[in-house]
Motif scaffolding. Structure first.
Motif, PDB file in Angstrom:
ATOM      1  N   VAL A  98       0.245  -3.947  -5.944  1.00  0.00           N
ATOM      2  CA  VAL A  98       0.372  -2.579  -5.454  1.00  0.00           C
ATOM      3  C   VAL A  98      -1.008  -1.940  -5.351  1.00  0.00           C
ATOM      4  CG1 VAL A  98       1.374  -0.302  -5.874  1.00  0.00           C
ATOM      5  CG2 VAL A  98       2.647  -2.359  -6.524  1.00  0.00           C
ATOM      6  N   PHE A  99      -1.248  -1.275  -4.214  1.00  0.00           N
ATOM      7  CA  PHE A  99      -2.498  -0.554  -3.980  1.00  0.00           C
ATOM      8  C   PHE A  99      -2.159   0.887  -3.629  1.00  0.00           C
ATOM      9  CE2 PHE A  99      -3.105  -4.985  -3.000  1.00  0.00           C
ATOM     10  CZ  PHE A  99      -4.295  -5.297  -3.645  1.00  0.00           C
ATOM     11  N   THR A 100      -2.765   1.821  -4.341  1.00  0.00           N
ATOM     12  CA  THR A 100      -2.441   3.236  -4.170  1.00  0.00           C
ATOM     13  C   THR A 100      -3.688   4.041  -3.838  1.00  0.00           C
ATOM     14  OG1 THR A 100      -2.871   3.973  -6.449  1.00  0.00           O
ATOM     15  CG2 THR A 100      -0.753   2.914  -6.012  1.00  0.00           C
ATOM     16  N   ASP A 101      -3.472   5.262  -3.366  1.00  0.00           N
ATOM     17  CA  ASP A 101      -4.563   6.212  -3.235  1.00  0.00           C
ATOM     18  C   ASP A 101      -5.111   6.491  -4.632  1.00  0.00           C
ATOM     19  OD1 ASP A 101      -6.350   8.008  -2.253  1.00  0.00           O
ATOM     20  OD2 ASP A 101      -4.897   9.516  -1.647  1.00  0.00           O
ATOM     21  N   ALA A 102      -6.332   6.964  -4.704  1.00  0.00           N
ATOM     22  CA  ALA A 102      -7.005   7.110  -5.996  1.00  0.00           C
ATOM     23  C   ALA A 102      -6.486   8.322  -6.773  1.00  0.00           C
ATOM     24  CB  ALA A 102      -8.510   7.225  -5.791  1.00  0.00           C
ATOM     25  N   THR A 103      -5.214   8.273  -7.171  1.00  0.00           N
ATOM     26  CA  THR A 103      -4.609   9.343  -7.964  1.00  0.00           C
ATOM     27  C   THR A 103      -3.725   8.746  -9.050  1.00  0.00           C
ATOM     28  OG1 THR A 103      -2.767   9.490  -6.392  1.00  0.00           O
ATOM     29  CG2 THR A 103      -4.592  11.004  -6.055  1.00  0.00           C
ATOM     30  N   ALA A 104      -3.804   9.313 -10.233  1.00  0.00           N
ATOM     31  CA  ALA A 104      -2.883   8.971 -11.337  1.00  0.00           C
ATOM     32  C   ALA A 104      -2.842   7.477 -11.642  1.00  0.00           C
ATOM     33  CB  ALA A 104      -1.481   9.485 -11.033  1.00  0.00           C
ATOM     34  N   GLY A 105      -3.992   6.823 -11.551  1.00  0.00           N
ATOM     35  CA  GLY A 105      -4.028   5.381 -11.791  1.00  0.00           C
ATOM     36  C   GLY A 105      -3.549   4.973 -13.173  1.00  0.00           C
ATOM     37  N   LYS A 106      -4.002   5.674 -14.212  1.00  0.00           N
ATOM     38  CA  LYS A 106      -3.621   5.320 -15.571  1.00  0.00           C
ATOM     39  C   LYS A 106      -2.126   5.525 -15.797  1.00  0.00           C
ATOM     40  CE  LYS A 106      -8.074   6.174 -17.842  1.00  0.00           C
ATOM     41  NZ  LYS A 106      -8.780   6.959 -18.895  1.00  0.00           N
ATOM     42  N   LYS A 107      -1.581   6.582 -15.231  1.00  0.00           N
ATOM     43  CA  LYS A 107      -0.158   6.853 -15.398  1.00  0.00           C
ATOM     44  C   LYS A 107       0.678   5.755 -14.745  1.00  0.00           C
ATOM     45  CE  LYS A 107       3.281  10.538 -15.002  1.00  0.00           C
ATOM     46  NZ  LYS A 107       3.530  11.954 -14.632  1.00  0.00           N
ATOM     47  N   LEU A 108       0.276   5.319 -13.566  1.00  0.00           N
ATOM     48  CA  LEU A 108       1.014   4.269 -12.868  1.00  0.00           C
ATOM     49  C   LEU A 108       0.895   2.931 -13.580  1.00  0.00           C
ATOM     50  CD1 LEU A 108       0.239   5.062  -9.117  1.00  0.00           C
ATOM     51  CD2 LEU A 108       2.333   5.541 -10.396  1.00  0.00           C
ATOM     52  N   SER A 109      -0.286   2.637 -14.115  1.00  0.00           N
ATOM     53  CA  SER A 109      -0.474   1.392 -14.853  1.00  0.00           C
ATOM     54  C   SER A 109       0.413   1.363 -16.091  1.00  0.00           C
ATOM     55  CB  SER A 109      -1.940   1.225 -15.249  1.00  0.00           C
ATOM     56  OG  SER A 109      -2.757   1.046 -14.109  1.00  0.00           O
ATOM     57  N   GLY A 110       0.464   2.485 -16.811  1.00  0.00           N
ATOM     58  CA  GLY A 110       1.316   2.560 -17.992  1.00  0.00           C
ATOM     59  C   GLY A 110       2.781   2.407 -17.631  1.00  0.00           C
ATOM     60  N   MET A 111       3.185   3.018 -16.528  1.00  0.00           N
ATOM     61  CA  MET A 111       4.559   2.916 -16.070  1.00  0.00           C
ATOM     62  C   MET A 111       4.915   1.474 -15.742  1.00  0.00           C
ATOM     63  SD  MET A 111       6.278   4.885 -12.817  1.00  0.00           S
ATOM     64  CE  MET A 111       5.320   6.356 -13.221  1.00  0.00           C
ATOM     65  N   TYR A 159       0.859  -1.183   0.000  1.00  0.00           N
ATOM     66  CA  TYR A 159       0.000   0.000   0.000  1.00  0.00           C
ATOM     67  C   TYR A 159       0.896   1.235   0.000  1.00  0.00           C
ATOM     68  CZ  TYR A 159      -3.781  -3.155   1.296  1.00  0.00           C
ATOM     69  OH  TYR A 159      -4.713  -4.170   1.299  1.00  0.00           O
ATOM     70  N   VAL A 160       0.523   2.250  -0.792  1.00  0.00           N
ATOM     71  CA  VAL A 160       1.411   3.411  -0.979  1.00  0.00           C
ATOM     72  C   VAL A 160       0.637   4.717  -0.878  1.00  0.00           C
ATOM     73  CG1 VAL A 160       3.154   4.461  -2.458  1.00  0.00           C
ATOM     74  CG2 VAL A 160       2.697   2.003  -2.647  1.00  0.00           C
ATOM     75  N   ASP A 161       1.269   5.702  -0.244  1.00  0.00           N
ATOM     76  CA  ASP A 161       0.750   7.069  -0.301  1.00  0.00           C
ATOM     77  C   ASP A 161       1.932   8.026  -0.376  1.00  0.00           C
ATOM     78  OD1 ASP A 161      -1.139   8.998  -0.571  1.00  0.00           O
ATOM     79  OD2 ASP A 161      -2.019   8.782   1.422  1.00  0.00           O
ATOM     80  N   GLU A 162       1.635   9.266  -0.689  1.00  0.00           N
ATOM     81  CA  GLU A 162       2.673  10.257  -0.969  1.00  0.00           C
ATOM     82  C   GLU A 162       2.557  11.455  -0.049  1.00  0.00           C
ATOM     83  OE1 GLU A 162       0.580  12.869  -4.497  1.00  0.00           O
ATOM     84  OE2 GLU A 162       1.361  10.876  -5.027  1.00  0.00           O
ATOM     85  N   GLN A 218       9.339  -8.525 -13.040  1.00  0.00           N
ATOM     86  CA  GLN A 218       8.680  -9.823 -13.156  1.00  0.00           C
ATOM     87  C   GLN A 218       7.871 -10.200 -11.931  1.00  0.00           C
ATOM     88  OE1 GLN A 218      11.989 -12.469 -14.039  1.00  0.00           O
ATOM     89  NE2 GLN A 218      11.694 -12.201 -16.237  1.00  0.00           N
ATOM     90  N   ARG A 219       8.220  -9.661 -10.773  1.00  0.00           N
ATOM     91  CA  ARG A 219       7.591 -10.097  -9.530  1.00  0.00           C
ATOM     92  C   ARG A 219       6.310  -9.335  -9.189  1.00  0.00           C
ATOM     93  NH1 ARG A 219       9.406 -15.014  -7.682  1.00  0.00           N
ATOM     94  NH2 ARG A 219      11.576 -15.253  -8.364  1.00  0.00           N
ATOM     95  N   ILE A 220       6.146  -8.136  -9.763  1.00  0.00           N
ATOM     96  CA  ILE A 220       4.947  -7.347  -9.484  1.00  0.00           C
ATOM     97  C   ILE A 220       3.895  -7.705 -10.520  1.00  0.00           C
ATOM     98  CG2 ILE A 220       3.992  -5.053  -9.129  1.00  0.00           C
ATOM     99  CD1 ILE A 220       6.833  -4.063  -8.607  1.00  0.00           C
ATOM    100  N   ILE A 221       2.755  -8.211 -10.064  1.00  0.00           N
ATOM    101  CA  ILE A 221       1.715  -8.684 -10.972  1.00  0.00           C
ATOM    102  C   ILE A 221       0.517  -7.730 -10.957  1.00  0.00           C
ATOM    103  CG2 ILE A 221       2.397 -11.103 -10.835  1.00  0.00           C
ATOM    104  CD1 ILE A 221       0.289 -11.555  -8.748  1.00  0.00           C
ATOM    105  N   GLU A 222      -0.177  -7.674 -12.077  1.00  0.00           N
ATOM    106  CA  GLU A 222      -1.350  -6.819 -12.264  1.00  0.00           C
ATOM    107  C   GLU A 222      -0.979  -5.335 -12.237  1.00  0.00           C
ATOM    108  OE1 GLU A 222      -4.283  -6.649 -13.188  1.00  0.00           O
ATOM    109  OE2 GLU A 222      -5.129  -8.674 -13.155  1.00  0.00           O
ATOM    110  N   ASP A 223      -1.893  -4.498 -12.711  1.00  0.00           N
ATOM    111  CA  ASP A 223      -1.721  -3.048 -12.638  1.00  0.00           C
ATOM    112  C   ASP A 223      -1.925  -2.590 -11.198  1.00  0.00           C
ATOM    113  OD1 ASP A 223      -1.375  -2.941 -15.376  1.00  0.00           O
ATOM    114  OD2 ASP A 223      -3.502  -2.503 -15.778  1.00  0.00           O
TER     115      ASP A 223
END
Length: 261
Positions: free
Chosen positions: A156-169, A16-19, A193-198
């Motif tokens: 990875v679970f993030t706060d609801a910000t910049a989801g599309k940008k993180l998925s693309g990254m 889980y991540v926040d900034e 290789q170890r991080i699965i799903e967006d």
């Protein structure tokens, strides 16, 4: 999606991540942009969340903090939240850090981007998140999270910000991920290789783990540049209370494992 298979021995860690701080390429608001990621093994997730619920109940009994209230640290300190005195609100946050530090089932990875003197084209946001994803990948690969599972994967679970940008990254890093050579100049392509799903978004209002990351990230930021109130109350080093759960494997250059970019 199957996250666990007893036959193949898959093990999954959740991060889980926040900034904290402004990711913009200027220092008008902040000199630093920080990320804090709490990692917990799937088998310990329920106990982790239950511990956060118990903490909220205790704060309700002691300070009158509503059970379902969101702890968004910046607003929690600045605003007259829930009719609780400001020094008591700071005490709640200190107690939150202390409760997290007691949980030997979690690990905290921390990234700080020093925005000062960065070139205008430097992407603060991407640099921070790419570094965090890479440290998550590395720690999974070496089995350095609680439990020591080497054949492990992560979500990875993030706060609801910049989801599309993180998925693309994340998708780009799964194909092209240049890592500097330790011996000298040049890079190697080592795809994630170890991080699965967006990365999955969570509303911080209803996610206690995201709120815990928010508190950690706030005091990580304060450790590098504390505001006047935090300084006056002697809280500039509150982040150090998290020492028992810090992922010191993330950086050998820092005693707390903090990765400074």
């Amino acid at each position: 999606m199957t996250l666990y298979s007893s036959k193949r021995g898959w093990i999954v860690y959740l991060m889980y991540v926040d900034e904290s701080g402004d990711p913009g390429n200027n220092t008008l608001q902040t000199d630093y942009f920080c990320l804090s990621g709490i990692v917990v093994h799937e088998s310990e997730w329920r106990q982790f969340v239950d511990a956060l619920v118990v903490f909220h109940r205790t704060m309700k009994a002691v300070y009158g903090l509503p059970i379902r209230s969101e702890i968004h640290t910046t607003e929690f300190i600045r605003k007259n939240a829930f009719g609780i005195a400001k020094h008591d609100r700071l005490s709640i946050l200190r107690n939150f850090l202390d409760e997290l530090a007691k949980l030997n089932s979690i690990s905290l990875t921390n990234i700080v981007v020093d925005k000062r003197n960065k070139p205008q084209e430097f992407d603060i946001f991407e640099a921070a998140w790419r570094t965090l994803f890479q440290r998550f990948e590395n720690t999974l690969t070496h089995g350095n999270y609680p439990g020591g599972y080497k054949r492990s994967f992560g979500c990875v679970f993030t706060d609801a910000t910049a989801g599309k940008k993180l998925s693309g990254m994340m998708r780009r890093m799964a194909v092209h991920n240049p890592v500097p050579n330790r011996q000298g100049e040049g890079y190697r392509n080592i795809p994630i290789q170890r991080i699965i799903e967006d990365p999955s978004e969570r509303d911080s209002k209803t996610s206690l783990p995201i709120q815990a990351c928010d508190v950690a990230a706030y005091f990580l930021h304060q450790r590098f540049k504390a505001n006047s109130y935090v300084k006056r109350k002697g809280a500039a080093k509150y982040f150090d209370r998290l020492a028992p759960i810090l992922n010191v494997h993330a950086s050998i250059r820092n005693d707390h494992g903090i990765v400074v970019v």
